[in-house]
Design a protein around this motif. Structure first.
Motif: not given
Length: 106
Positions: A13-29
């Motif tokens: 309908x909106x001509x897009x791909x929707x993505x859910x994700x996890x970001x792992x940033x161990x030891x960083x801000x």
């Protein structure tokens, strides 16, 4: 910073791909939206103009965040559908500075 995709669905309908994700940033801000966007561009093999990181929600006490991004088919679809503040949040800082300079000159 590592990104793990949880869900990827096509929204015709909106001509897009929707993505859910996890970001792992161990030891960083906690990574900034633009850093996540750059990493997603590389992983999804798309253009920076076609992707919008909608939100990133860090988990309390963990170096992990849940994110949601949208990859559009065309820049016109992105400009038509997305709100101005989401587009501004995903804009590069150099672009914003050059626009302010152009307005100041006028």
């Amino acid at each position: 910073m590592e990104i793990e995709f949880i869900e990827e669905k096509e929204n015709k309908l909106f001509n897009r791909k929707e993505i859910k994700f996890y970001v792992d940033y161990d030891g960083e801000a906690t990574p900034k939206v633009l850093d996540i966007k750059s990493k997603l561009v590389a992983l999804l093999n798309t253009k920076k103009e076609l992707i919008v990181v909608d939100n990133v929600q860090p988990h309390y006490g963990e170096p992990k965040a849940l994110g949601y991004a949208k990859v559009y088919d065309t820049a016109e679809d992105l400009a038509y559908i997305e709100t101005e503040h989401v587009i501004a949040k995903n804009a590069e800082p150099e672009e914003e500075a050059s626009e302010e300079d152009a307005e100041a000159e006028e």
